[in-house]
Enzyme design. Sequence first.
Site, PDB file in Angstrom:
ATOM      1  CG  LEU A   8      -2.153  -0.850   1.271  1.00 57.82           C
ATOM      2  CD1 LEU A   8      -2.910  -0.624   2.588  1.00 57.82           C
ATOM      3  CD2 LEU A   8      -3.075  -0.563   0.089  1.00 57.82           C
ATOM      4  CB  SER A   9       2.195   3.296  -2.645  1.00 60.29           C
ATOM      5  OG  SER A   9       1.066   3.629  -3.443  1.00 60.29           O
ATOM      6  CB  VAL A  12      -6.203   6.104  -6.295  1.00 60.57           C
ATOM      7  CG1 VAL A  12      -5.582   6.240  -7.686  1.00 60.57           C
ATOM      8  CG2 VAL A  12      -7.647   5.609  -6.408  1.00 60.57           C
ATOM      9  CG  ASP A  13      -3.026   3.375  -9.530  1.00 62.88           C
ATOM     10  OD1 ASP A  13      -4.193   3.657  -9.857  1.00 62.88           O
ATOM     11  OD2 ASP A  13      -2.030   3.931 -10.012  1.00 62.88           O
ATOM     12  CB  SER A  14      -1.405   0.305  -3.836  1.00 62.11           C
ATOM     13  OG  SER A  14      -1.429   1.492  -3.081  1.00 62.11           O
ATOM     14  CG  MET A  33       7.643  -1.247   0.902  1.00 59.08           C
ATOM     15  SD  MET A  33       8.112  -1.623  -0.810  1.00 59.08           S
ATOM     16  CE  MET A  33       6.519  -1.900  -1.530  1.00 59.08           C
ATOM     17  CB  CYS A 100      12.276   0.842  -7.211  1.00 58.16           C
ATOM     18  SG  CYS A 100      11.386   0.903  -5.670  1.00 58.16           S
ATOM     19  N   GLY A 124      -0.095  -2.130  -7.186  1.00 57.69           N
ATOM     20  CA  GLY A 124      -1.061  -1.415  -8.019  1.00 57.69           C
ATOM     21  C   GLY A 124      -0.519  -1.074  -9.391  1.00 57.69           C
ATOM     22  CB  CYS A 200      10.434   4.382  -7.284  1.00 59.50           C
ATOM     23  SG  CYS A 200      10.116   2.930  -6.335  1.00 59.50           S
TER      24      CYS A 200
END
EC number: 2.8.1.13
Length: 395
Positions: A8-9, A12-14, A33, A100, A124, A200
Amino acid sequence: MKRVVVGLSGGVDSSVAAYLLQEQGYEVIGLFMKNWHDDSVTISNECPWLEDSNDALLVAEKLGIPFQTVDLSEQYKERIVDYMFNEYEKGRTPNPDVLCNREIKFDVFMKIALSLGADYVATGHYCRKATIEKDGKEVYQLLAGVDSNKDQSYFLCQLSQEQLSKALFPIGELTKPQVREIAAKIELATAEKKDSQGLCFIGKVRLPEFLQQQLQPKEGLIYEVNADMDTYKAEKPQFTSVKEQLAHEAKNIDYKPEMAKLVGKHQGAHYYTIGQRKGLNVGGTKEPLFIIATDTETNTIYTGQGHNHPGLFRKALFIQGSEVHWIREDLALKDGETMDVMVRIRYRQPLQKATLHQFEDGMYISFEQPQSAITEGQFAAWYIGEELVGSGVIS
């Protein structure tokens, strides 16, 4: 129930990836992370990773999934940041996002996930995974995302069969607007969040400033090379072999100050990259200047006017043998073999028709049309149809 750890970053994507997996009946765990916390190089006072980790936490709470933060900053510095500086000092332009994924998300992070009893790691990314059977064993395919506008398969071009076997890409079948729609419908905190730009996971760090804080400025000269220069018009030599011709087509021109006119000064050749237009601060030319070559040994930059300048184009590139990577190991070429493919030499570039030529010391890629700004240190990725089958570092 299979267990999946989602990176989970805070985007929205993840977030939507985690929701979709939950809907599919997986047991989902969210991990954030933290890859950077050297505040001396975060530009502006924003503290992006804190903001992102809070957003990730809100999403986990909303979905009712366990959540924790893992600090990978030590490994990130070692494997990504140090490598980047090393490459820039050599006058190459690395791609931190590709690295990455190979080194952090699908290696260090994946090992942590597996130690938590996960069966899979999900991200994501806008790409897809498929499985085929070949000679009685399962082979994993990396396919482009359905949203051609957002396809991110290129960033995963260095993954291995082993890494792919444990990876899931839940949003690969969706378009970005569909992802936002799902997030809005279930009222995720990240539904309206803008896409992150920046390194990243380092957050809002702009590369030039980041480099300047690590690589010392060093004044050098900028030259402009005339498009009518004789070197560009030279007759092609007679070649005794295909390899000799490819080597000729892949070779950089060795520019010297006497071939050009002095037009300005710069603060360090290692800050610049081939094809770059902005940041030169040289005015008075009819068309904008583009960088056609940098020489970090003499700290010199060579430029040409306009995006059609002949110094920008090459018909072939070379990848050292040790840098050739096949996702589909079963398709790897042997010495003397060739393969017709579609190639991309940077993210977002439309795929280009090309032929791979494998030799003992490495691989040449020859393009149907000459390519602009082939850049050392970047990745060339080759596709068959919508499948990304291999990649390598341009040398």
